[in-house]
Design a protein around this motif. Structure first.
Motif, PDB file in Angstrom:
ATOM      1  N   GLY A   1       0.986  -1.450  -0.101  1.00 62.62           N
ATOM      2  CA  GLY A   1      -0.038   0.175   0.079  1.00 62.62           C
ATOM      3  C   GLY A   1       0.775   1.166  -0.266  1.00 62.62           C
ATOM      4  N   ALA A   2       2.176   1.292   0.100  1.00 64.94           N
ATOM      5  CA  ALA A   2       3.130   2.406   0.600  1.00 64.94           C
ATOM      6  C   ALA A   2       4.486   2.829  -0.491  1.00 64.94           C
ATOM      7  N   CYS A   3       4.636   1.489  -1.266  1.00 68.15           N
ATOM      8  CA  CYS A   3       5.237   1.670  -1.851  1.00 68.15           C
ATOM      9  C   CYS A   3       4.962   2.669  -3.378  1.00 68.15           C
TER      10      CYS A   3
ATOM     11  N   CYS B   1       2.198   0.838  -5.494  1.00 68.14           N
ATOM     12  CA  CYS B   1       1.096   0.718  -4.982  1.00 68.14           C
ATOM     13  C   CYS B   1      -0.034   2.171  -4.919  1.00 68.14           C
TER      14      CYS B   1
ATOM     15  N   CYS C   1       3.450  -4.588  -6.676  1.00 72.14           N
ATOM     16  CA  CYS C   1       4.028  -4.246  -5.038  1.00 72.14           C
ATOM     17  C   CYS C   1       5.403  -4.748  -4.964  1.00 72.14           C
ATOM     18  N   LEU C   2       6.227  -3.761  -4.336  1.00 73.87           N
ATOM     19  CA  LEU C   2       7.530  -3.935  -4.062  1.00 73.87           C
ATOM     20  C   LEU C   2       8.062  -5.003  -2.465  1.00 73.87           C
ATOM     21  N   ASP C   3       6.623  -4.961  -2.432  1.00 72.77           N
ATOM     22  CA  ASP C   3       7.387  -5.493  -0.401  1.00 72.77           C
ATOM     23  C   ASP C   3       5.581  -6.087  -0.518  1.00 72.77           C
TER      24      ASP C   3
HETATM   25 ZN   LIG Z   1       3.221  -1.866  -2.367  1.00 76.00          ZN
END
Ligand SMILES: [Zn+2]
Ligand SMILES: [Zn+2]
Length: 345
Positions: A94-96, A99, A107-109
């Protein structure tokens, strides 16, 4: 304590005790109901992984699951215990930057259930009980069975693939490879307005299913390897190819049946594929990948809730949890099986 299905090494699949984990205020505790065995689960089971991905520690398998809410966290008021849900296995951060751009599948995570892509591995959902985030829960209608609800994940993959192709209204579509994902692509392409859908495979069962779920024609490439030749006249017939087999012969063999500027959506993962660049250039083909899904999960559930798609013909067998190893053994038999599911409760 509860039990889950844990892969230790190729062909070393064990039913063993697992901790449930504490319920946080924004989470849900869910009794898992049904779980579908996916191609990736089978790769872990038979080969310990795929591509460069390998199991390096014991991992709970499974990412196609449905369940019933047993307990809700203290902050949650919009969903109650007893609700039946499809569980999205996708947990983007939700933050990268991806996202933030709305490309959560990149998503990177990402923490996607039952994946050995990262270390420690992301544990899967083939277990009797699981704690999930609120956003992963999608309520299903009463008429949607636990097994159908567990089809929301592969249906999402198919919907994402179809969206990657762009508008399909009035288009002629070829689907190569008609396992569960291929058959779901047939369903999704029909829903999206395709004028004609032709499916190919080398096994009877997938071909029969493709017709059952809406293909105009199913071609057995093992029996009639030259069958696509009839579509090759005047530089081809199909506007869109969904390549779901991951097989080089299926892809390359379909190219002559494609019209100039056709779009190829590559959904199947195989080894390396030799793509003839002269055809790519000469016909101005557009070869693009489709990977997982994000917002399509909610669409998949809504389509089933509204009876706009029927995934039941794809579910060939359901095994009780205790017979999970048997289920994994039979699931790889493409002649007999489409989607094999495990019943957890
Ligand atoms: Zn992400
Ligand atoms: Zn899957």
């Amino acid at each position: 304590m509860q039990q889950g299905i844990v892969i230790h090494a190729p062909h070393d699949l064990r039913i063993q005790e697992l901790e449930t984990g504490a319920l946080q205020p924004q989470q849900l505790k869910v009794k898992v109901k049904a779980g579908g065995i996916c191609g990736s689960d089978l790769h872990y089971y038979h080969h310990g992984g795929f591509g460069v991905v390998r199991i390096k520690e014991p991992m709970v398998l499974g990412h196609e699951v449905s369940g019933q809410i047993a307990e809700v966290g203290s902050d949650i008021s919009d969903i109650q215990p007893g609700a039946r849900i499809a569980i999205s296995p996708s947990r983007p951060c939700g933050a990268c930057k991806y996202c933030q751009e709305g490309k959560q599948n990149h998503c990177l995570d990402m923490r996607f259930y039952g994946s050995a892509m990262r270390m420690p591995h992301v544990q899967g959902a083939f277990r009797q009980e699981i704690v999930i985030e609120r956003a992963q829960a999608h309520v299903v209608a009463d008429h949607v069975s636990d097994g159908e609800a567990a089809m929301a994940e592969p249906l999402s993959v198919a919907l994402h693939a179809v969206r990657r192709a762009g508008p399909l209204v009035g288009k002629r579509v070829l689907v190569t490879g008609c396992g569960p994902i291929g058959a779901l692509v047939v369903i999704a392409a029909r829903r999206a307005g395709a004028l004609e859908v032709v499916a190919t495979d080398v096994a009877k069962m997938p071909l029969e299913t493709a017709v059952k779920v809406g293909a105009d024609r199913a071609v057995n490439m093992a029996e009639t390897p030259d069958a696509l030749k009839e579509y090759a006249a005047d530089k081809g017939h199909f506007d869109v190819l969904f390549e779901v087999s991951g097989n080089e012969r299926a892809l390359v063999g379909a190219l002559e049946a494609l019209r100039p500027q056709a779009i190829i959506v590559q959904v199947g993962l195989g080894g390396d594929i030799n793509f003839p660049a002269n055809l790519l250039v000469g016909k101005e083909l557009d070869w693009r990948g489709a990977f997982r899904f994000h917002e399509e999960f909610a669409m998949a559930v809504e389509l089933m809730n509204k009876k706009l798609v029927d995934v039941k013909p794809l579910i060939t067998a359901t095994y009780p949890f205790e017979k999970s190893v048997e289920a994994f053994e039979i699931a790889g038999d493409r002649a007999k099986m489409m989607k094999v599911q495990i019943s957890f409760a």
